[in-house]
Design a protein around this motif. Structure first.
Motif, PDB file in Angstrom:
ATOM      1  N   PHE A 184      26.669  61.735  42.646  1.00  0.00           N
ATOM      2  CA  PHE A 184      26.549  60.517  41.854  1.00  0.00           C
ATOM      3  C   PHE A 184      26.010  60.832  40.464  1.00  0.00           C
ATOM      4  CE2 PHE A 184      27.136  58.525  45.870  1.00  0.00           C
ATOM      5  CZ  PHE A 184      27.693  57.298  45.567  1.00  0.00           C
ATOM      6  N   ALA A 187      28.698  62.786  38.504  1.00  0.00           N
ATOM      7  CA  ALA A 187      29.773  61.910  38.033  1.00  0.00           C
ATOM      8  C   ALA A 187      29.317  61.140  36.803  1.00  0.00           C
ATOM      9  CB  ALA A 187      30.196  60.947  39.130  1.00  0.00           C
ATOM     10  N   ALA A 188      28.075  60.668  36.835  1.00  0.00           N
ATOM     11  CA  ALA A 188      27.553  59.932  35.692  1.00  0.00           C
ATOM     12  C   ALA A 188      27.441  60.837  34.471  1.00  0.00           C
ATOM     13  CB  ALA A 188      26.190  59.347  36.036  1.00  0.00           C
ATOM     14  N   GLU A 189      27.081  62.097  34.720  1.00  0.00           N
ATOM     15  CA  GLU A 189      26.962  63.050  33.611  1.00  0.00           C
ATOM     16  C   GLU A 189      28.329  63.263  32.958  1.00  0.00           C
ATOM     17  OE1 GLU A 189      25.190  67.504  33.052  1.00  0.00           O
ATOM     18  OE2 GLU A 189      24.877  66.541  34.978  1.00  0.00           O
ATOM     19  N   ASP A 191      30.805  61.165  33.039  1.00  0.00           N
ATOM     20  CA  ASP A 191      31.193  59.933  32.354  1.00  0.00           C
ATOM     21  C   ASP A 191      30.448  59.754  31.044  1.00  0.00           C
ATOM     22  OD1 ASP A 191      32.906  59.305  34.297  1.00  0.00           O
ATOM     23  OD2 ASP A 191      31.752  57.692  35.198  1.00  0.00           O
ATOM     24  N   GLY A 192      29.361  60.500  30.875  1.00  0.00           N
ATOM     25  CA  GLY A 192      28.581  60.352  29.650  1.00  0.00           C
ATOM     26  C   GLY A 192      27.568  59.237  29.723  1.00  0.00           C
ATOM     27  N   ALA A 193      27.122  58.894  30.948  1.00  0.00           N
ATOM     28  CA  ALA A 193      26.110  57.845  31.078  1.00  0.00           C
ATOM     29  C   ALA A 193      24.749  58.387  30.634  1.00  0.00           C
ATOM     30  CB  ALA A 193      26.025  57.383  32.529  1.00  0.00           C
ATOM     31  N   ARG A 200      20.183  52.209  35.937  1.00  0.00           N
ATOM     32  CA  ARG A 200      20.626  50.837  36.187  1.00  0.00           C
ATOM     33  C   ARG A 200      21.862  50.802  37.101  1.00  0.00           C
ATOM     34  NH1 ARG A 200      23.863  47.202  33.348  1.00  0.00           N
ATOM     35  NH2 ARG A 200      24.398  48.851  31.917  1.00  0.00           N
ATOM     36  N   LEU A 201      22.768  51.757  36.929  1.00  0.00           N
ATOM     37  CA  LEU A 201      24.043  51.688  37.634  1.00  0.00           C
ATOM     38  C   LEU A 201      24.069  52.486  38.928  1.00  0.00           C
ATOM     39  CD1 LEU A 201      26.454  51.960  34.592  1.00  0.00           C
ATOM     40  CD2 LEU A 201      25.854  49.934  35.887  1.00  0.00           C
ATOM     41  N   ILE A 202      23.190  53.484  39.042  1.00  0.00           N
ATOM     42  CA  ILE A 202      23.225  54.297  40.261  1.00  0.00           C
ATOM     43  C   ILE A 202      21.938  54.151  41.047  1.00  0.00           C
ATOM     44  CG2 ILE A 202      23.366  56.633  41.176  1.00  0.00           C
ATOM     45  CD1 ILE A 202      25.102  57.322  38.764  1.00  0.00           C
ATOM     46  N   PRO A 205      20.758  50.181  42.172  1.00  0.00           N
ATOM     47  CA  PRO A 205      21.515  49.620  43.295  1.00  0.00           C
ATOM     48  C   PRO A 205      21.261  50.357  44.601  1.00  0.00           C
ATOM     49  CG  PRO A 205      22.969  50.105  41.434  1.00  0.00           C
ATOM     50  CD  PRO A 205      21.619  50.582  41.048  1.00  0.00           C
TER      51      PRO A 205
END
Lengths: 289, 317
Positions: A184, A187-189, A191-193, A200-202, A205
């Protein structure tokens, strides 16, 4: 089509122990309290049925109402501090370090101290004449004294509760964070989060389940707080830190007003139930939408 | 074109390997567990890994470029999506990070969703989708980055086999039309044949062979390469001092006197079947052998049977 198996009701015997335990630990005491709450008890042999009189009286009692408002403000305050702080602490704990177990033990320490001891520690710690904290704050030029100033008393009780219970939130949140699979984050890395978006998104939740438990536990516990303010401030100065449980105790044990105290208890119980139900059902309804 | 130079998948690797992945082709990276497949993906994606090496895309070195700036999309074995974003928000997430205009974003979301057949679920949350749909969503997200390189790290390993087969066919159609470098890792030789234009075999962090699946199957350079494309094992034997091996499917039961064939005798020790194929386990010259034959078949344990194989199928190294 009817089932070919004969009905077998013997399984109910398996439930019997639980029914008995719940009956003696919850149902029977509760019913006793309900019974008291509709009577005027002069002594054990002289009782009058008064209907909902005590309930009416309690709900119109300004001291009850102010204690109730204090209680709600207190629970709200400590939730607003302990939940974010607990998450922040959990995020700061290293995941796979040799230090991790020591940090976890260190965090768990406040949870292992009996409540009256916690209160005694803080009572001495915050004393303006001999306590390290009290003397320290006064040395900064702030005339701090929790025994005379209501605001100071409040700050001290909130600080004590935060010190005592933030660890619980932190430990729960840490358990939740370690359960998030590494992909997770990767994947965020990709995506450039950024860090806030990852949180907030991972993380948030995925922490939802443990945070619901943490909030419920802290809500119920803080709503019933008794020992700590009783030892630290005795409900004072004035009535500034008299919460519901303490007012109830004064009424039942101090003044021996069993009828009104019973009505008070039932209302108190229903409020805790209502708050938890409101919180839980709003959270669960959000899940469905 | 993706070019790898001096790649070492393990920190203690003695020498690195080079490899080139062509655009518009699906390359299947085949290796058993811990062969370094995931490390290879992470290295290409720029994620933290013990692997090292130089990576260039169209003759442009990536160096220490951060993952989000690399033209790379990655799909994992686990279904990784943002849990509280809807399907359409999930697909849009890499485009939001790249600050694409909203109109173009929406158009792209619809396009990708219909391509991956999840267009009817745009307003749902990931946990309301089935496993196969969640993985389609993850693939759509990876494609949304508009990456030149798409890494699929055992993407279908968590799906049941019927779903795997249908998704595999779809993926082949999907990627066949693009000019993307598609790298698909797997431990299943069937994936290599079903999907791979090219395959790269890894073992213990080293490249052991590369080429088209058929070439590697027919002309393995090592027993390790042969083993990776065999199911379940390969059968070793000695022939006039050479080490030789045969694939289970090339060993036939019976006695055949055609010149040029090789003959064996096997003591049967166990039988296995999956309905389509049967696997007869036994011992030949003290070694464990498996014979694969079509249909349901079983031979009494303890009997000795004759085997033969065409000399063309024997691999000697």
């Amino acid at each position: 089509m009817r089932s070919l198996k004969p009905r077998d009701n013997r399984a109910w015997f398996g439930v019997l122990p639980v029914v008995l335990i719940v009956a003696f630990s919850a149902v029977i005491p509760l019913m006793t309290v309900v019974n008291y709450s509709v009577q005027d008890i002069l002594d054990f042999n002289t009782r009058f049925f008064v209907g909902f009189e005590w309930y009416r009286e309690t709900l119109n009692d300004p001291r009850f109402l102010s204690a109730f408002v204090r209680q709600v403000v207190f629970s709200g305050t400590i939730l607003l501090i302990e939940i974010p702080l607990g998450i922040a602490v959990a995020k700061g704990i290293p995941r796979n370090s040799k230090l991790t177990p020591f940090i976890l033990i260190l965090l768990a320490l406040p949870l292992l101290i009996p409540w009256n001891v916690v209160a005694t520690i803080w009572q001495i710690f915050a004393r303006p004449d001999i306590g390290l904290l009290g003397v320290g704050i006064n040395a900064l030029g702030i005339p701090y004294n929790y025994a005379t100033d209501p605001t100071h008393a409040w700050i001290t009780i909130v600080a004590m509760d935060v010190w005592h219970w933030t660890s619980l939130v932190a430990l729960l949140a840490f358990a939740g964070l370690t359960a998030i699979p590494r992909p997770f984050y990767q994947a965020a890395e990709i995506d450039g989060a950024n860090r806030w978006q990852i949180f907030r998104l991972i993380e948030l939740p995925r922490l939802r389940g443990v945070l619901i438990i943490a909030i419920l536990l802290r809500l119920m516990d803080s709503f019933m707080i008794y020992t700590e303010p009783f030892v630290l401030t005795g409900g004072g100065p004035g009535n500034a830190t008299t919460f519901l449980s303490q007012y109830l105790t004064t009424m039942a044990v101090g003044q021996f007003d069993l009828g009104p105290a019973a009505a008070f208890s039932v209302i108190y119980f229903l409020f805790i139930l209502l708050f938890c139900w409101l919180f839980y059902s709003s959270v669960v309804r959000n899940d469905d939408s | 074109m993706l070019e790898l130079t001096d790649v070492r998948l393990r920190a203690d690797a003695v020498e690195g390997f080079d490899h080139v992945f062509q655009a518009g082709e699906i390359s299947v990276v085949l290796g058993s567990n811990n062969a370094g497949k995931t490390d290879l993906c992470r290295l290409i994606a720029g994620l933290h890994t013990r692997a090292s090496g130089t990576i260039s895309v169209d003759d442009c070195k990536l160096g220490n470029l951060a993952p989000q700036h690399r033209p790379v999309g990655l799909v994992y074995q686990a279904f990784v999506n943002y849990p509280n974003l809807t399907v359409s928000e999930n697909i849009a997430s890499p485009m939001v990070a790249r600050r694409l205009p909203a109109v173009e974003r929406d158009r792209k979301v619809v396009e990708l969703a219909s391509m991956l057949q999840i267009a009817e679920f745009l307003d749902r949350l990931p946990h309301e989708l089935s496993g196969g749909q969640q993985q389609r969503l993850a693939i759509a997200r990876a494609l949304a980055k508009d990456a030149q390189i798409l890494l699929l790290d055992e993407p279908l390993a968590n799906l049941d086999f019927k779903l795997r087969e249908s998704l595999e066919n779809e993926l082949r159609d999907l990627f066949g039309k693009t000019s993307t470098v598609v790298i698909y890792t797997s431990s299943d030789p069937r994936d290599a044949f079903a999907l791979g234009d090219q395959i790269l075999l890894l073992k213990d962090g080293a490249k052991i062979q590369a080429g088209t699946p058929i070439d590697v199957y027919r002309f393995p350079e090592s027993f390790a390469a042969m083993e990776l494309l065999a199911e379940p094992i390969i059968n070793h034997f000695e022939s006039s001092g050479d080490s030789c091996a045969l694939r289970p499917e090339h060993v036939l039961i019976g006695n055949d006197d055609v010149p040029g064939n090789v003959d064996f005798k096997m003591l049967v020790t166990a039988n296995e079947t999956n309905g389509n194929d049967s696997f007869i386990h036994g011992e030949v010259g003290g070694r464990h052998w498996v014979v694969r034959c079509h249909g349901m078949r079983a031979i009494d344990v303890g009997t000795t049977i004759d085997l033969f194989a065409s000399a063309d199928d024997v691999v000697c190294i």
